[in-house]
Design an enzyme around this catalytic site. Sequence first.
Site, PDB file in Angstrom:
ATOM      1  N   ARG A  47       0.883  -1.173   0.000  1.00 34.01           N
ATOM      2  CA  ARG A  47       0.000   0.000   0.000  1.00 34.01           C
ATOM      3  C   ARG A  47       0.918   1.218   0.000  1.00 34.01           C
ATOM      4  NH1 ARG A  47      -5.305   1.525   3.399  1.00 34.01           N
ATOM      5  NH2 ARG A  47      -6.104   0.216   1.739  1.00 34.01           N
ATOM      6  N   HIS A  90      -7.250   1.137  -6.548  1.00 33.96           N
ATOM      7  CA  HIS A  90      -7.421   0.222  -5.406  1.00 33.96           C
ATOM      8  C   HIS A  90      -8.124  -1.042  -5.937  1.00 33.96           C
ATOM      9  CE1 HIS A  90      -7.650  -1.240  -1.467  1.00 33.96           C
ATOM     10  NE2 HIS A  90      -8.481  -0.398  -0.894  1.00 33.96           N
ATOM     11  N   GLN A 132     -10.187  -3.622  -3.732  1.00 37.05           N
ATOM     12  CA  GLN A 132     -11.476  -3.114  -3.275  1.00 37.05           C
ATOM     13  C   GLN A 132     -12.561  -3.377  -4.314  1.00 37.05           C
ATOM     14  OE1 GLN A 132     -12.205  -1.575  -0.194  1.00 37.05           O
ATOM     15  NE2 GLN A 132     -14.204  -2.154  -0.972  1.00 37.05           N
ATOM     16  N   CYS A 176     -16.298   1.743   0.276  1.00 38.02           N
ATOM     17  CA  CYS A 176     -15.088   0.959   0.568  1.00 38.02           C
ATOM     18  C   CYS A 176     -14.678   1.046   2.030  1.00 38.02           C
ATOM     19  CB  CYS A 176     -13.955   1.404  -0.341  1.00 38.02           C
ATOM     20  SG  CYS A 176     -13.427   3.103  -0.071  1.00 38.02           S
ATOM     21  N   ASP A 221     -17.081   7.657  -1.864  1.00 36.07           N
ATOM     22  CA  ASP A 221     -15.862   7.446  -1.072  1.00 36.07           C
ATOM     23  C   ASP A 221     -15.555   8.762  -0.364  1.00 36.07           C
ATOM     24  OD1 ASP A 221     -13.482   6.408  -0.034  1.00 36.07           O
ATOM     25  OD2 ASP A 221     -12.323   6.789  -1.865  1.00 36.07           O
ATOM     26  N   ARG A 228     -13.468  -8.512   1.064  1.00 40.81           N
ATOM     27  CA  ARG A 228     -12.029  -8.243   0.860  1.00 40.81           C
ATOM     28  C   ARG A 228     -11.222  -9.491   1.237  1.00 40.81           C
ATOM     29  NH1 ARG A 228     -10.030  -3.058   1.056  1.00 40.81           N
ATOM     30  NH2 ARG A 228      -8.087  -4.111   0.582  1.00 40.81           N
TER      31      ARG A 228
HETATM   32  N1  NVA Z   1      -9.749   7.030  -1.400  1.00 42.33           N
HETATM   33  C1  NVA Z   1      -9.394   6.511  -0.099  1.00 42.33           C
HETATM   34  C2  NVA Z   1      -9.658   5.049  -0.025  1.00 42.33           C
HETATM   35  C3  NVA Z   1      -9.386   4.430   1.304  1.00 42.33           C
HETATM   36  C4  NVA Z   1      -9.581   2.936   1.318  1.00 42.33           C
HETATM   37  C5  NVA Z   1      -7.937   6.831   0.184  1.00 42.33           C
HETATM   38  O1  NVA Z   1      -7.115   6.680  -0.732  1.00 42.33           O
HETATM   39  O2  NVA Z   1      -7.635   7.244   1.295  1.00 42.33           O
HETATM   40  N1   CP Z   2     -11.164  -0.027   2.123  1.00 42.80           N
HETATM   41  C1   CP Z   2      -9.921  -0.122   2.595  1.00 42.80           C
HETATM   42  O1   CP Z   2      -8.967  -0.394   1.870  1.00 42.80           O
HETATM   43  O2   CP Z   2      -9.801   0.064   3.942  1.00 42.80           O
HETATM   44  P1   CP Z   2      -8.463   0.251   4.766  1.00 42.80           P
HETATM   45  O3   CP Z   2      -7.888   1.598   4.423  1.00 42.80           O
HETATM   46  O4   CP Z   2      -8.867   0.166   6.198  1.00 42.80           O
HETATM   47  O5   CP Z   2      -7.499  -0.849   4.394  1.00 42.80           O
END
Ligand code: NVA
Ligand code: CP
Length: 306
Positions: A102, A129, A132, A263, A223, A291
């Site tokens: 990540r 992502h 997701q 998500c 989101d 997930r």
């Molecule tokens: N768009 C959000 C998704 C989190 C799972 C982020 O990148 O923080």
């Molecule tokens: N939706 C998602 O990826 O959640 P986290 O940021 O908690 O991993």
Amino acid sequence: MRHFLTLKDFSKEEILDIISLAVKIKKKAKKGKFKPYMKDKVLGMIFEKSSTRTRVSFEVGIHQLGGKGLFLSSDDIQLGRGEPLKDTARVLSRMVDMVMIRTFGQERLEEFAKYSTVPLISGLSDKYHPMQLLADYMTICEHGKDKGLIAAYVGDGNNIANSWLMLASKIGFELRISTPKGYEPNQEVLKDAHKFAKKSGAKIVLHDTPQDAVRGAGVITSDTWVSMGQESEKAKRQSDFQGFIVDDKMMALAQKEAMFLHCLPAYRGFEVSDEVFEAHSEEIFDEAENRLHVQKAVMVWLDRHR
Ligand code: NVA
Ligand code: CP
């Protein structure tokens, strides 16, 4: 060997193949049966950003597959002190069987993949992502909403919106997106989506108002307005996104039995109202649970394609 850095690299058949494996794995797991598809294999999990779902689902997932997950926070490993990513890739490749990252830029995933001799999985970047969206589509299918699907994404044209574009254009459903001006999805991703849509029959439409996007849709999704790394823009974003909350009024425009997906983490009173969130919490937490199942399927699939 394959990596999973974006849905762009996967065909419709491959995506459906992974989802059907996930459904099979989930069914067995519900009966307490865990086949050790990845006995004694180790998954390295590098996190340069926070996570609840991604961390727990990958760690529990590899454990249930008979392997072990290593949580590697960039705050604790030498990567966070400036060790080159390409060196980290080469070291981990000699010790673990698969890696999940990540991170911020998608190019960091690409750089790691270039030097990795083991499969790499994206656990989110600023651009995409993919895990997701696999879970989202699995949830849509489980709820019987995949036939004649019209999905509407309301809010920020971020990594989740970009991934919806990839999913819709590969699978071939109608996707409507409505964002405030200046927050549209990535242009290059849009171009790719239109290209893939020609083959799959998907319909990709950007709408000026969220109401137009949602009207008659079967799945509504949104989101956070402030993604990880955008904290300094919070006040401006919250003001720019006024009118983009998915609330009861917005949901009333959708199909009668429309789903609402998110998500997570969700911020009530911003991208979604508490009422809409709670009314759809079963679907949303199915989505979160999936997930786990879909990522187990991804790991098994990648392991089989080595
Ligand atoms: N768009 C959000 C998704 C989190 C799972 C982020 O990148 O923080
Ligand atoms: N939706 C998602 O990826 O959640 P986290 O940021 O908690 O991993």
